[in-house]
Design a protein around this motif. Structure first.
Motif, mmCIF file in Angstrom:
data_model
loop_
_atom_site.group_PDB
_atom_site.id
_atom_site.type_symbol
_atom_site.label_atom_id
_atom_site.label_comp_id
_atom_site.label_asym_id
_atom_site.label_seq_id
_atom_site.Cartn_x
_atom_site.Cartn_y
_atom_site.Cartn_z
ATOM 1 N N ARG A 32 42.768 40.633 40.905
ATOM 2 C CA ARG A 32 41.550 41.075 40.229
ATOM 3 C C ARG A 32 40.407 40.151 40.629
ATOM 4 O O ARG A 32 40.529 38.920 40.546
ATOM 5 C CB ARG A 32 41.743 41.060 38.719
ATOM 6 C CG ARG A 32 40.642 41.776 37.951
ATOM 7 C CD ARG A 32 41.104 42.125 36.565
ATOM 8 N NE ARG A 32 40.103 42.864 35.809
ATOM 9 C CZ ARG A 32 40.343 43.419 34.621
ATOM 10 N NH1 ARG A 32 41.553 43.331 34.090
ATOM 11 N NH2 ARG A 32 39.397 44.073 33.992
ATOM 12 N N HIS A 46 37.013 41.048 39.743
ATOM 13 C CA HIS A 46 35.863 41.386 38.905
ATOM 14 C C HIS A 46 36.415 42.123 37.689
ATOM 15 O O HIS A 46 37.507 42.679 37.742
ATOM 16 C CB HIS A 46 34.899 42.289 39.704
ATOM 17 C CG HIS A 46 33.597 42.585 39.031
ATOM 18 N ND1 HIS A 46 33.457 43.606 38.118
ATOM 19 C CD2 HIS A 46 32.376 42.006 39.152
ATOM 20 C CE1 HIS A 46 32.202 43.644 37.707
ATOM 21 N NE2 HIS A 46 31.520 42.683 38.302
ATOM 22 N N ARG A 47 35.686 42.127 36.602
ATOM 23 C CA ARG A 47 36.196 42.835 35.410
ATOM 24 C C ARG A 47 36.386 44.322 35.670
ATOM 25 O O ARG A 47 37.124 44.994 34.944
ATOM 26 C CB ARG A 47 35.266 42.624 34.216
ATOM 27 C CG ARG A 47 33.878 43.192 34.379
ATOM 28 C CD ARG A 47 33.003 42.829 33.186
ATOM 29 N NE ARG A 47 31.641 43.337 33.311
ATOM 30 C CZ ARG A 47 31.255 44.545 32.940
ATOM 31 N NH1 ARG A 47 32.129 45.376 32.410
ATOM 32 N NH2 ARG A 47 30.013 44.933 33.085
ATOM 33 N N ASN A 106 30.031 36.574 48.653
ATOM 34 C CA ASN A 106 30.751 36.855 47.394
ATOM 35 C C ASN A 106 31.002 38.339 47.171
ATOM 36 O O ASN A 106 31.085 38.814 46.028
ATOM 37 C CB ASN A 106 30.002 36.279 46.183
ATOM 38 C CG ASN A 106 30.063 34.773 46.144
ATOM 39 O OD1 ASN A 106 31.052 34.172 46.569
ATOM 40 N ND2 ASN A 106 29.003 34.149 45.662
ATOM 41 N N SER A 162 33.177 38.264 41.017
ATOM 42 C CA SER A 162 32.414 37.658 39.928
ATOM 43 C C SER A 162 32.774 36.184 39.773
ATOM 44 O O SER A 162 33.845 35.728 40.193
ATOM 45 C CB SER A 162 32.669 38.403 38.619
ATOM 46 O OG SER A 162 34.000 38.212 38.188
ATOM 47 N N ASP A 163 31.878 35.442 39.180
ATOM 48 C CA ASP A 163 32.082 34.005 39.003
ATOM 49 C C ASP A 163 33.345 33.700 38.199
ATOM 50 O O ASP A 163 34.057 32.734 38.476
ATOM 51 C CB ASP A 163 30.868 33.385 38.299
ATOM 52 C CG ASP A 163 29.630 33.362 39.195
ATOM 53 O OD1 ASP A 163 29.800 33.473 40.429
ATOM 54 O OD2 ASP A 163 28.509 33.244 38.664
ATOM 55 N N SER A 164 33.635 34.532 37.214
ATOM 56 C CA SER A 164 34.792 34.272 36.351
ATOM 57 C C SER A 164 36.125 34.458 37.071
ATOM 58 O O SER A 164 37.153 33.945 36.633
ATOM 59 C CB SER A 164 34.736 35.163 35.105
ATOM 60 O OG SER A 164 34.659 36.522 35.469
ATOM 61 N N TYR A 165 36.117 35.212 38.176
ATOM 62 C CA TYR A 165 37.350 35.441 38.936
ATOM 63 C C TYR A 165 37.348 34.739 40.297
ATOM 64 O O TYR A 165 38.347 34.771 41.006
ATOM 65 C CB TYR A 165 37.561 36.950 39.158
ATOM 66 C CG TYR A 165 37.918 37.711 37.905
ATOM 67 C CD1 TYR A 165 39.238 37.797 37.468
ATOM 68 C CD2 TYR A 165 36.933 38.340 37.162
ATOM 69 C CE1 TYR A 165 39.563 38.500 36.321
ATOM 70 C CE2 TYR A 165 37.248 39.038 36.003
ATOM 71 C CZ TYR A 165 38.563 39.119 35.587
ATOM 72 O OH TYR A 165 38.887 39.813 34.452
ATOM 73 N N LYS A 166 36.234 34.100 40.644
ATOM 74 C CA LYS A 166 36.079 33.543 41.987
ATOM 75 C C LYS A 166 37.110 32.474 42.306
ATOM 76 O O LYS A 166 37.743 32.496 43.366
ATOM 77 C CB LYS A 166 34.665 32.981 42.157
ATOM 78 C CG LYS A 166 34.387 32.473 43.563
ATOM 79 C CD LYS A 166 32.939 32.013 43.697
ATOM 80 C CE LYS A 166 32.650 31.525 45.099
ATOM 81 N NZ LYS A 166 31.237 31.078 45.239
ATOM 82 N N GLN A 167 37.318 31.520 41.387
ATOM 83 C CA GLN A 167 38.255 30.437 41.656
ATOM 84 C C GLN A 167 39.684 30.955 41.783
ATOM 85 O O GLN A 167 40.428 30.544 42.677
ATOM 86 C CB GLN A 167 38.187 29.374 40.545
ATOM 87 C CG GLN A 167 39.008 28.121 40.842
ATOM 88 C CD GLN A 167 38.601 27.451 42.142
ATOM 89 O OE1 GLN A 167 37.428 27.142 42.345
ATOM 90 N NE2 GLN A 167 39.558 27.224 43.031
#
Length: 243
Positions: free
Chosen positions: A195, A197-198, A213, A225-230
């Protein structure tokens, strides 16, 4: 594999017909027949069956209402004389919809859908969940039918509230299914899908280009998205997708 089943219909002739069909079908085992949902409520909520042939329009408690209180492990095939209930049956995630008068060929086709669904869902699990690692396809419900999709052909999946769009290679249009992206994420093998991105899940081996990105699939751009990037970068490093 044997599937236990029950029949609920307020028309005795309809019950008799469906009962005769069940007895002709080797992989079905009839556990009970009922002339109303009220009559079946106590027994089927305490001791569930695999498959329920359920009439929709019944007095006191309709089949649609009963489908919302039955054990969630039970798969439902609605039986009705009214076509206007087709969309409602889809919304409650029924396995199939049979329009009366029901012939044996249509009955058997629906029963086989149930058998395929259970064969897929009851594959033995181990600590390493081999069915996710080794499965080559999944079944999804679309347009009142189950469709097999080869995992190797999936590019990415887009979530739209309670629906998903599954984009595959060499197909102009995605497969639309009434299922959440979270559920898809749980079904798909973690070794192959990530995943990002949401609203998006991608198949890692299909990624060819990452630009600013975004994952590029032809003319389509999937945001990371930033929340899934790492987690995405860790996934890439772990699976050594790129040198």
């Amino acid at each position: 594999m044997k599937l236990t089943c029950a029949i609920i219909d307020d028309e005795p002739l309809a019950v008799s017909l469906l009962e005769s069909y069940v007895l002709r079908t080797s992989f079905l085992e009839l556990k009970g027949t009922y002339n109303s949902a009220i009559e079946a409520t106590e027994e089927l909520t305490n001791q569930s069956v695999d498959l329920l042939f359920l009439d929709i329009q019944m007095p006191e408690l309709s089949g649609m209402e009963f489908s919302r209180i039955i054990n969630t492990d039970t798969r439902i095939i609605f039986t009705t004389a009214f076509t206007q209930y087709a969309l409602d049956s889809y919304k409650v995630n029924a396995l199939d919809y049979l329009l009366k008068p029901i012939n044996y060929a249509d009955f058997l086709k629906s029963a086989n859908k149930a058998l395929q669904w259970y064969e897929l869902s009851r594959k033995p699990k181990t600590n390493i969940e081999p069915e996710k690692a080794e499965a080559d396809s999944i079944f999804v419900k679309t347009e009142y039918k189950l469709v097999r999709i080869e995992l190797s052909k999936i590019l990415y999946i887009e979530g739209l509230k309670d629906y998903v769009k599954i984009y595959t290679e060499n197909e102009l249009h995605p497969v639309l299914s009434l299922i959440t992206l979270k559920t898809m994420e749980e079904i798909l093998p973690e070794s192959r899908f990530i995943r990002v991105h949401r609203s998006f899940i991608v198949q890692a081996e299909k990624i060819k280009v990452i630009e600013r990105n975004r994952i590029v699939f032809g003319k389509e751009y999937i945001p990371i998205s930033d929340s899934y990037k790492q987690a995405f970068m860790d996934f890439l490093n772990k699976h050594a997708l790129f040198p």
